[in-house]
Design a protein around this motif. Structure first.
Motif, PDB file in Angstrom:
ATOM      1  N   ALA A 188     -16.543   4.903  10.481  1.00 62.26           N
ATOM      2  CA  ALA A 188     -15.054   4.805  11.280  1.00 62.26           C
ATOM      3  C   ALA A 188     -13.868   4.720  10.720  1.00 62.26           C
ATOM      4  O   ALA A 188     -12.944   3.842  10.103  1.00 62.26           O
ATOM      5  CB  ALA A 188     -15.215   3.871  12.045  1.00 62.26           C
ATOM      6  N   ALA A 189     -14.456   3.282   9.278  1.00 62.58           N
ATOM      7  CA  ALA A 189     -14.172   2.303   7.748  1.00 62.58           C
ATOM      8  C   ALA A 189     -13.629   3.787   7.962  1.00 62.58           C
ATOM      9  O   ALA A 189     -11.624   3.815   7.042  1.00 62.58           O
ATOM     10  CB  ALA A 189     -14.619   2.343   7.432  1.00 62.58           C
ATOM     11  N   PHE A 190     -13.800   5.463   7.345  1.00 59.31           N
ATOM     12  CA  PHE A 190     -13.422   6.122   6.387  1.00 59.31           C
ATOM     13  C   PHE A 190     -12.057   6.737   7.160  1.00 59.31           C
ATOM     14  O   PHE A 190     -11.389   6.941   7.477  1.00 59.31           O
ATOM     15  CB  PHE A 190     -14.225   7.181   6.584  1.00 59.31           C
ATOM     16  CG  PHE A 190     -13.648   8.521   6.237  1.00 59.31           C
ATOM     17  CD1 PHE A 190     -13.729   8.948   4.897  1.00 59.31           C
ATOM     18  CD2 PHE A 190     -13.759   9.345   7.208  1.00 59.31           C
ATOM     19  CE1 PHE A 190     -12.623  10.393   4.524  1.00 59.31           C
ATOM     20  CE2 PHE A 190     -13.227  10.556   6.731  1.00 59.31           C
ATOM     21  CZ  PHE A 190     -12.638  10.890   5.219  1.00 59.31           C
ATOM     22  N   ARG A 191     -12.235   7.124   9.385  1.00 58.02           N
ATOM     23  CA  ARG A 191     -11.779   7.110   9.757  1.00 58.02           C
ATOM     24  C   ARG A 191     -10.293   6.362   9.569  1.00 58.02           C
ATOM     25  O   ARG A 191      -8.862   6.804   9.535  1.00 58.02           O
ATOM     26  CB  ARG A 191     -11.987   7.215  11.151  1.00 58.02           C
ATOM     27  CG  ARG A 191     -11.754   8.271  12.235  1.00 58.02           C
ATOM     28  CD  ARG A 191     -11.733   8.488  13.017  1.00 58.02           C
ATOM     29  NE  ARG A 191     -11.200   9.054  13.729  1.00 58.02           N
ATOM     30  CZ  ARG A 191     -11.311   9.016  15.287  1.00 58.02           C
ATOM     31  NH1 ARG A 191     -12.338   8.632  16.131  1.00 58.02           N
ATOM     32  NH2 ARG A 191     -10.417   9.808  16.217  1.00 58.02           N
ATOM     33  N   ALA A 192     -10.460   5.533   9.416  1.00 53.38           N
ATOM     34  CA  ALA A 192      -9.311   4.090   9.673  1.00 53.38           C
ATOM     35  C   ALA A 192      -8.885   4.520   8.380  1.00 53.38           C
ATOM     36  O   ALA A 192      -7.177   4.003   8.141  1.00 53.38           O
ATOM     37  CB  ALA A 192      -9.783   3.026   9.583  1.00 53.38           C
ATOM     38  N   ALA A 193      -9.260   4.677   6.978  1.00 59.36           N
ATOM     39  CA  ALA A 193      -8.723   3.954   5.557  1.00 59.36           C
ATOM     40  C   ALA A 193      -7.789   5.289   5.140  1.00 59.36           C
ATOM     41  O   ALA A 193      -7.217   5.378   4.919  1.00 59.36           O
ATOM     42  CB  ALA A 193      -9.454   4.154   4.993  1.00 59.36           C
ATOM     43  N   ARG A 194      -8.675   6.827   6.029  1.00 62.83           N
ATOM     44  CA  ARG A 194      -8.126   7.894   5.197  1.00 62.83           C
ATOM     45  C   ARG A 194      -7.477   9.221   6.252  1.00 62.83           C
ATOM     46  O   ARG A 194      -8.526   9.438   6.711  1.00 62.83           O
ATOM     47  CB  ARG A 194      -8.658   8.893   4.076  1.00 62.83           C
ATOM     48  CG  ARG A 194      -9.310   7.797   3.002  1.00 62.83           C
ATOM     49  CD  ARG A 194      -8.422   7.425   1.778  1.00 62.83           C
ATOM     50  NE  ARG A 194      -8.105   8.448   1.455  1.00 62.83           N
ATOM     51  CZ  ARG A 194      -8.102   9.307   0.613  1.00 62.83           C
ATOM     52  NH1 ARG A 194      -8.947   8.894  -0.415  1.00 62.83           N
ATOM     53  NH2 ARG A 194      -6.730   9.929  -0.351  1.00 62.83           N
ATOM     54  N   PRO A 195      -6.937   8.303   7.297  1.00 59.76           N
ATOM     55  CA  PRO A 195      -6.507   9.031   8.085  1.00 59.76           C
ATOM     56  C   PRO A 195      -6.170  10.632   8.106  1.00 59.76           C
ATOM     57  O   PRO A 195      -6.666  11.873   8.805  1.00 59.76           O
ATOM     58  CB  PRO A 195      -5.928   8.666   8.867  1.00 59.76           C
ATOM     59  CG  PRO A 195      -4.657   7.686   8.010  1.00 59.76           C
ATOM     60  CD  PRO A 195      -5.890   7.630   7.204  1.00 59.76           C
ATOM     61  N   GLU A 196      -5.756  11.203   7.140  1.00 59.38           N
ATOM     62  CA  GLU A 196      -5.626  12.472   7.043  1.00 59.38           C
ATOM     63  C   GLU A 196      -6.145  13.401   6.185  1.00 59.38           C
ATOM     64  O   GLU A 196      -7.280  14.651   7.059  1.00 59.38           O
ATOM     65  CB  GLU A 196      -4.091  12.283   4.752  1.00 59.38           C
ATOM     66  CG  GLU A 196      -4.391  12.737   3.846  1.00 59.38           C
ATOM     67  CD  GLU A 196      -5.684  10.826   3.962  1.00 59.38           C
ATOM     68  OE1 GLU A 196      -4.989  10.300   4.400  1.00 59.38           O
ATOM     69  OE2 GLU A 196      -5.906  11.029   2.167  1.00 59.38           O
ATOM     70  N   LEU A 197      -7.619  12.611   5.579  1.00 57.31           N
ATOM     71  CA  LEU A 197      -8.965  12.997   5.385  1.00 57.31           C
ATOM     72  C   LEU A 197      -9.579  13.906   6.353  1.00 57.31           C
ATOM     73  O   LEU A 197     -10.091  14.558   6.674  1.00 57.31           O
ATOM     74  CB  LEU A 197      -9.794  12.585   3.829  1.00 57.31           C
ATOM     75  CG  LEU A 197      -9.025  12.743   2.900  1.00 57.31           C
ATOM     76  CD1 LEU A 197      -9.792  12.066   1.963  1.00 57.31           C
ATOM     77  CD2 LEU A 197      -8.513  14.321   2.445  1.00 57.31           C
ATOM     78  N   ALA A 198      -9.466  12.658   7.510  1.00 54.11           N
ATOM     79  CA  ALA A 198     -10.357  12.282   8.727  1.00 54.11           C
ATOM     80  C   ALA A 198      -9.593  13.633   9.112  1.00 54.11           C
ATOM     81  O   ALA A 198     -10.206  14.268   9.891  1.00 54.11           O
ATOM     82  CB  ALA A 198     -10.485  11.405   9.623  1.00 54.11           C
ATOM     83  N   GLY A 199      -8.696  14.014   9.745  1.00 54.51           N
ATOM     84  CA  GLY A 199      -8.432  15.108  10.284  1.00 54.51           C
ATOM     85  C   GLY A 199      -8.261  16.115   9.889  1.00 54.51           C
ATOM     86  O   GLY A 199      -8.910  16.968  10.549  1.00 54.51           O
TER      87      GLY A 199
END
Lengths: 151, 532
Positions: free
Chosen positions: A84-95
Motif C-alpha cells: 500500500a505504501a508503494f502504491r501511494a508513493a510510486r503510483p506510476e510504477l504501481a500502475g
C-alpha cells in the motif's frame, strides 16, 4: 500490425518473477466467494510473464523498488502495508504492475465466466445492444434549433 | 526513377483517400504513397482473446507506444496532450471512434461572431454538398432533425443509444439541455458491400466486421477500381522543387528500403497536422531555406489538439458495458459562445458507454476505486458493466507558440528527422475544461451516478491534429489558399487537418474529408489554369 521496430527482452530474473508473483497474488487474490482464481494462478501468471512486452523495463523498475522490501519474508499484514505504501508513493510504477496483471487476469476463461461474460472475443459473434427509446428526444425537438445563424 | 504521374498524393488516410477517389474520374494518372500497409481485419484485436491488452500494445493509439515498423516517433514530451495516430491504409480512420459530427456554421465565422482568431475563407454552405457526399461514401448513420445543426440528410438509421444513451438522455432532459444520437460513420445496415455493425465495441482499435467507415473499406476500394495506384510501405522523405519553384515530385524509401524518386505534375499532401508540416520542414532547400511553402513562417505553427476532459460515473443497475460503439450520443448545449461564461467559444459532449473488464480494472485501480487485496473483487463488480460518462471536446484556439518543429536529435527508422511538439493549454481552454467537468458532474449526478471521477486535460487524446498549414487569402498570414493550393508552390496542395483556421469543438474527420473533396472539385474545375 505485428512487426515491431524494437524488440522486448521479456525475460525477468527468478527473483523478479517471484516478486511479481507475490504482487499479483496480493493485488487480485483468489476468492472462493466469487469463484475466481488469483492473479498468481499458474496459468494466469504464465500469461502475465509472456505478455510483458513493451512494459518489461518499467515492470523491472517497479520490481527492483519492491525487491528492497523483501516482501516474501513479511507476514501478510506487513506485506499488504508495504505494498500500500508503494502504491501511494510510486503510483506510476504501481500502475504499470496493475496494467501487466489486469490485462491478463481478465481474459482468463474462468474469470470471464465468473464475471458474467462469455469467454470469447467480441468478433465474430458481437453483442446485442437495445436501440433505445427515441421518444425521449421529444423535449429536445420541441425546443427548436439551437445553432447560431452565421450568415 | 519511377514513371512520372500526374498527381502524387502523400498519405492514404481520411483525406488522401477522399481526394484520390474524387480525382479518379479525371483520367489523370493518380498515385498515392503510404508509409504503412493494408490492415488485415482478421488480425485486429477484437478477433482475439487479447482484445483489450492489444489496445495498450501494438494497437495503441500512440505511435511512441505502438512502435510498429510503419510508425514514426513524435517527441511530445513538451505537451500535456500526447499525439495519437495510425499509419497504414486508412490512416487514423482505422482506429478512430467513427464519431462523425460536422463543424457548425458558426465555426467558419469565429472572428466575425466572437472577435477571436480568424474566419475561414470558406463557409458551411460551401462545404455542405461535400459533407453530404462524404456521408454517403463513408456510410454515416444518424437521426435526422438534430436541432443543433442545419438540416442534413440521413444515410442510415442511427447507432443504438442503448441503456447508456437512455439514462444520460433522461438526465439531459431533466436539466433542459440538448442531446442527440451521434452521427457515426458506422453502417447500421448492409451498405455498399459492408456488413452492419454487430456492436463489437472495439471501434477504437479497428473494426474486424468492416462496419466502421475507415477509408480502407470505403474510398480506397472505389478509387483502386477506378485505377488509382496505391503504393504501400513507401515513406516520403522530402518534396523536390525545380528552379522555378514548382514541385517536381517526392523522394521516398520503398518497401525494400531503397531510395526512390517519384516525379509528379501535382503533389497533394494528406499526411495529417503533424506529418504534413514535418515533411514541409524536411523539404527545406536553398530556394526554400525555412521549409517548403513557408514564406509566411506559419508552417508548423498554430497547432490545435482539442483538449478533452473526461467525466465518468457508476450506476447501481447494469448499462451497456463494453458492448456497442463506445460513443452513443452527443450534446451541443455548450457549443456556442455565451457571454455569461468566462471563456469564448465552446465544446461538445460525447456520451460514452462502459469498458471491457481489463480496462475497467486498470482504470478503477488508477482512480482509487478498486483496492489491491481482498476488496478487489467486490469493488470491481460495483464498476464493471455499471459505468458511463462523457468527454468534452473543447475548441482549441490557434496560437503560434503551439507548434510542430523538427527534433534536432530524434529520427524515424529511416533517419528522417522526427516532429517535436511544443504545446500549452491556454487560459481559455482551462476555463472551458473546468466548465465542462462541472457540467459533466452535474449531468452524472442528475442521472443518479456515484463514484464520479474526472480528468482534464485527458493526456492520451491528441487525435485531432489541426492548423499547422492554415488556409487563407493572404500569403503573409496563411500557407494555402482557400482551395488548398500552396501560396508559394503553385502545384502543391494540402488537404488534411493542417489547413484548419480554427478547430471547432467537434471531431474533425468529416470536415477534413469534405474539404479534401472540395479541393479535388476545385482542381477539376480549374484544371486549365490551375497553376496561375
Amino acid at each position: 500490425m505485428s512487426t515491431t521496430q524494437t524488440g522486448h527482452d521479456a525475460a525477468l530474473s527468478e527473483t523478479e518473477r517471484d516478486t511479481l508473483r507475490l504482487v499479483a497474488g496480493h493485488m487480485i487474490p483468489a476468492s472462493d466467494a466469487y469463484g475466481v482464481p488469483g492473479a498468481d494462478d499458474p496459468e494466469i501468471f504464465a500469461d502475465i510473464l509472456r505478455s510483458l512486452d513493451r512494459d518489461v523495463e518499467k515492470v523491472r523498475e517497479a520490481l527492483q523498488v519492491l525487491a528492497q522490501e523483501e516482501l516474501a519474508a513479511l507476514e501478510d499484514d506487513a506485506r499488504a502495508a508495504r505494498l500500500a505504501a508503494f502504491r501511494a508513493a510510486r503510483p506510476e510504477l504501481a500502475g504499470v504492475l496493475e496494467l501487466a496483471v489486469a490485462r491478463c487476469y481478465y481474459r482468463d476463461d474462468r474469470v470471464m465466466t465468473a464475471i458474467g461474460m462469455e469467454p470469447r472475443p467480441p468478433f465474430p459473434l458481437g453483442y446485442e445492444v437495445p436501440q433505445g427509446d427515441l421518444a425521449l428526444l421529444d423535449p429536445v425537438r420541441a425546443r427548436g434549433p439551437i445553432y447560431r445563424d452565421a450568415g | 526513377m519511377t514513371e512520372p504521374v500526374d498527381v502524387l498524393i502523400i498519405g492514404a488516410g481520411a483525406s488522401g483517400a477522399a481526394v484520390a477517389w474524387s480525382l479518379a474520374d479525371t483520367r489523370m494518372r493518380v498515385l498515392c504513397l503510404e508509409q504503412g500497409d493494408w490492415v488485415n481485419p482478421s488480425t485486429l484485436p477484437s478477433a482475439g482473446m487479447d482484445w483489450e491488452a492489444r489496445t495498450l500494445g501494438d494497437a495503441a493509439i500512440s505511435p511512441n507506444r505502438r512502435k510498429l515498423a510503419a510508425d514514426y516517433p513524435v517527441n511530445d514530451d513538451d505537451s500535456p496532450i500526447k499525439i495519437a495516430n495510425f499509419n497504414g491504409v486508412g490512416g487514423g480512420t482505422v482506429f478512430y471512434a467513427a464519431h462523425f459530427p460536422r463543424l457548425h456554421p458558426s465555426d467558419f465565422r469565429v472572428r466575425s461572431l466572437d472577435g477571436v482568431a480568424d474566419d475561414w475563407p470558406i463557409d458551411y454552405a460551401t462545404l455542405a454538398p461535400f459533407y453530404d457526399m462524404n456521408d454517403r461514401m463513408m456510410g454515416v448513420s444518424s437521426l435526422a432533425g438534430d436541432p443543433a445543426y442545419p438540416p442534413k440528410p440521413s444515410v442510415m438509421p442511427p447507432i443504438p443509444m442503448g441503456r447508456t444513451g437512455e439514462r444520460l438522455g433522461a438526465a439531459m432532459n431533466s436539466l433542459g439541455w440538448h442531446w442527440w444520437p451521434s452521427d457515426a460513420a458506422i453502417a447500421t445496415e448492409t451498405y455498399e458491400g459492408r456488413a452492419p455493425c454487430i456492436n463489437l465495441g472495439q471501434c477504437g482499435s479497428g473494426c474486424a466486421q468492416g462496419a466502421k467507415g475507415s477509408t480502407d473499406v470505403t474510398y480506397w476500394p472505389e478509387a483502386i477500381r477506378a485505377r488509382v495506384e496505391l503504393r504501400t510501405r513507401c515513406r516520403v522523405s522530402r518534396i523536390e522543387t525545380d528552379a522555378s519553384g514548382m514541385a517536381t515530385g517526392a523522394h521516398y524509401i520503398d518497401a525494400e528500403g531503397k531510395e526512390q524518386f517519384q516525379p509528379a505534375e501535382i503533389v497533394i499532401l494528406a499526411s495529417n497536422g503533424i506529418g504534413t508540416p514535418r515533411l514541409l520542414l524536411n523539404s527545406a532547400s536553398a530556394r526554400f531555406p525555412d521549409g517548403l511553402a513557408n514564406s509566411s513562417g506559419l508552417v508548423g505553427k498554430n497547432l490545435m489538439l482539442h483538449p478533452y476532459a473526461q467525466v465518468r460515473g457508476h450506476f447501481d443497475e447494469p448499462l451497456d458495458g463494453y458492448r456497442g460503439p463506445p460513443i452513443c450520443t452527443w450534446s451541443m448545449e455548450f457549443y456556442e459562445t455565451d457571454p455569461a461564461r468566462d471563456f469564448v467559444r465552446g465544446y461538445c459532449f460525447q456520451f460514452s458507454r462502459g469498458l471491457g473488464p481489463a480496462r475497467a480494472a486498470i482504470n478503477g485501480m488508477a482512480d482509487g476505486l478498486i483496492p489491491w487485496g481482498e476488496g478487489h473483487h467486490a469493488a470491481f463488480r460495483r464498476l464493471f458493466e455499471h459505468s458511463a460518462g462523457m468527454v468534452s471536446v473543447c475548441e482549441d484556439l490557434p496560437e503560434e507558440t503551439n507548434r510542430v518543429t523538427l527534433d534536432p536529435v530524434l529520427t524515424d527508422s529511416d533517419g528522417i528527422p522526427a516532429a517535436r511538439i511544443t504545446y500549452r493549454l491556454s487560459e481559455n481552454s482551462r476555463r472551458m475544461l473546468d466548465h465542462s467537468v462541472a457540467r459533466g458532474i452535474e449531468i452524472l449526478k442528475a442521472a443518479g451516478a456515484r463514484d464520479i471521477t474526472s480528468k482534464a486535460p485527458l493526456p492520451y487524446a491528441g487525435w485531432h491534429l489541426l492548423g499547422t498549414a492554415r488556409m487563407g487569402t493572404d500569403p503573409e498570414t496563411s500557407v494555402v489558399n482557400p482551395w488548398g493550393r500552396s501560396h508559394d508552390v503553385k502545384n502543391l496542395f494540402i488537404v488534411d487537418g493542417s489547413v484548419f483556421v480554427t478547430s471547432g469543438g467537434v471531431n474533425p474527420t468529416s470536415t477534413i474529408q469534405a474539404f479534401a473533396l472540395y479541393v479535388a472539385d476545385q482542381i477539376k474545375t480549374r484544371i486549365y489554369d490551375l497553376f496561375e
